[in-house]
Design an enzyme around this catalytic site. Structure first.
Site, PDB file in Angstrom:
ATOM      1  NE  ARG A 265      -3.779  -2.247   2.255  1.00 17.29           N
ATOM      2  CZ  ARG A 265      -4.772  -2.641   2.831  1.00 17.29           C
ATOM      3  NH1 ARG A 265      -5.021  -1.949   3.916  1.00 17.29           N
ATOM      4  NH2 ARG A 265      -5.304  -3.710   2.739  1.00 17.29           N
ATOM      5  NE  ARG A 280      -1.666   4.536   9.129  1.00 16.56           N
ATOM      6  CZ  ARG A 280      -2.729   4.132   8.933  1.00 16.56           C
ATOM      7  NH1 ARG A 280      -3.214   3.721   7.601  1.00 16.56           N
ATOM      8  NH2 ARG A 280      -3.861   4.132   9.933  1.00 16.56           N
ATOM      9  CD  GLU A 352      -8.763  -1.608  10.233  1.00 15.41           C
ATOM     10  OE1 GLU A 352      -8.834  -0.323  10.344  1.00 15.41           O
ATOM     11  OE2 GLU A 352      -9.019  -2.157   9.318  1.00 15.41           O
ATOM     12  CB  SER A 355     -11.411  -4.567   8.019  1.00 11.46           C
ATOM     13  OG  SER A 355     -12.574  -3.581   7.547  1.00 11.46           O
ATOM     14  NE  ARG A 393      -2.552  -2.012  11.589  1.00 12.11           N
ATOM     15  CZ  ARG A 393      -3.172  -1.141  11.165  1.00 12.11           C
ATOM     16  NH1 ARG A 393      -4.602  -1.112  11.289  1.00 12.11           N
ATOM     17  NH2 ARG A 393      -2.893   0.087  10.493  1.00 12.11           N
TER      18      ARG A 393
END
Length: 426
Positions: A265, A280, A352, A355, A393
């Site tokens: 990403r 991130r 988070e 998802s 994560r």
RNA sequence: GGAGAGGUGGCAGAGUGGUCGAAUGUACCUGACUCGAAAUCAGGCGAUAGGGCAACUUAUCCGAGGGUUCGAAUCCCUCCCUCUCCGCCA
């Protein structure tokens, strides 16, 4: 992509539901384009029908040896007129397509209304955050002595890239293996290994293109130009698109796929956020779950899939909560999304880690994925995707939740078989 | 990288400028025969979009995109993919 018939028949309701997720749909523009499209399409089809019948006449006349010059003269103007209509029509169609491709999915009725993450609704909590009798460090401070190497990652590739060494690298691998084993052995997903580089039309299918090109990494093949491909930002992309352009049998559903893959990403537009540590990253690993479902069962499948993600956290004994995203915080393709947020003691908050979304027919329509329903009609499938879980994560969560005062980290029991029995990282 | 052969409906496979969305076989669905099934016989059976309350009807689609033509699955151009042989390679 939304159902264009729904827009034609029930425009006001669609506009209202889109407004609920903060999207202003240009209804006037749509109505104008639709009217133009209708006029042009009817006219074009009439001209095409005329051309077809005249051409048939010419064919028949020729086969009988008759003179075709009079008929040819009759259609002299037809060609130009038709070409003009066809190009006008395709221009309008393209504008309509562009408009529709940029419109997000409609939120499901059960999605809480709201503007941003502050309006998300907590559904349930699991586990109790541990109390520390020393000051809990964050994963950067705990992990660096154990093999988290941000400096070398940055030296090789820049910010938001991390190198893992030794036991930490192995823990990372163990997590991915463990997750994949649970999803395949206990939850019925078929293990899949997918390409990490995909064609642009695949990204149109799942909704990353045309709107979110800036979030993607592009690649060019050496020695060739002009064929841009993309690194996947999640294996949802490759897994979901396995069924693009196909008509499935009802009994094949649900199709349940899982894959462990890296995700790339660009994180454009998040420059100030989560710069510290590996929360991130431009590259992270994830075990993804995808279901291709019968529309009647897709919401049951969503609840089930959230449970499949939760199972990982429960087995790792990491406290978390389940959050129902509000209309304003959901992703482009989703009709309903649950996030799993894991407890991070150093941040004293839930972050988070998964998802799970039901995209209903939104992606299926873009991909042209249908199944034969009971009536024998072709009907669009529903697609669901969920992280089960984000590996990087999860590594962060393990380091922070299982840390000791002396800087060592306990290996969660569920991971020990994957770590050669190792019980503690020192 | 070099040489060659291909890409047509769920599958197999014909079709090389005209009435072709496309023969034929097979799969599938319906009916007949049968106690039932198999076999056999008869019929049906692609997708997408437009118009119509509907019966129905029109358009588009033969790997993708352009072009030639009154007319393209068929001819031309570009690209993608598959297969065979050689080379290289984890």
């Amino acid at each position: 992509m939304l159902d264009i018939n729904q827009l034609r028949n029930d425009l006001d309701a669609v506009v209202a539901r889109l407004a609920a997720r903060g999207f202003a749909f240009d209804a006037a523009n749509f109505t104008t384009l639709e009217a133009e499209r209708k006029t042009l399409q009817t006219a074009t089809q009439d001209l095409q029908a005329k051309r077809n019948s005249v051409s048939k006449q010419i064919g028949m006349a020729k086969s009988k040896g008759e003179d075709v010059a009079p008929i040819l003269a009759e259609v002299e103007n037809l060609k130009g007129e038709l070409a003009a209509n066809e190009s006008a029509l395709s221009a309008v169609q393209n504008k309509l397509d562009d408009l529709l491709l940029g419109v997000p999915n409609l939120p499901h009725d059960s999605v809480p209304a709201g503007n941003d993450e502050k309006d998300n609704v907590e559904v349930r909590r699991w586990g109790t955050p541990r109390t520390f009798d020393f000051t809990a460090k964050d994963h950067v401070d705990i992990g660096t002595p154990l093999g988290l190497d941000f400096e070398t990652g940055a030296k090789l590739s820049g910010a938001r890239f991390t190198l893992l060494r030794g036991h930490i690298a192995r823990l990372h691998r163990a997590l991915a293996q463990f997750m994949l084993d649970v999803q395949t052995n206990e939850h019925g997903y078929s293990e899949t290994y997918t390409p990490y580089i995909v064609n642009p039309e695949v990204l149109f299918g799942t909704g990353q293109l045309p709107k979110f090109a800036d979030d993607m990494f592009r690649v060019e093949r050496g020695g060739e130009d002009g064929h841009t491909q993309y690194l996947i930002s999640t294996s949802e992309i490759s897994l979901t698109n396995t069924v693009r352009d196909s008509i499935l049998k009802a009994e094949e559903l649900p199709i349940k796929l899982t894959a462990h893959s890296p995700c790339f990403r660009s994180e454009a537009g998040s420059y100030g956020r989560d710069v510290r540590g590996m929360i991130r990253q431009h590259q992270f690993d994830k075990v993804e779950m995808v279901q291709i479902a019968n529309p009647e069962k897709s919401y049951a499948a969503l609840e089930e899939m959230v449970g499949h993600a939760e199972a990982i956290l429960q087995k790792l004994e990491l406290p978390y909560r389940v959050v129902s995203l509000c209309t304003g915080d959901m992703g482009f393709s989703a009709a309903k999304t649950y996030d799993l947020e894991v407890w991070l003691p150093a941040q004293n908050t839930y972050r988070e880690i998964s998802s799970c979304s039901n995209c209903e027919a939104f992606q299926a329509r873009r991909m042209q994925t249908r199944f034969k329903n009971e009536a024998g009609k072709n009907e669009l499938v529903h697609t669901l995707n969920g992280s089960g879980l984000a590996v990087g994560r999860t590594l962060v969560a393990v380091l922070e939740n299982y840390q000791n005062a002396d800087g060592s980290v306990i290996v969660p029991a569920a991971l020990r078989p994957y770590m050669g029995g190792l019980e503690k990282l020192v």
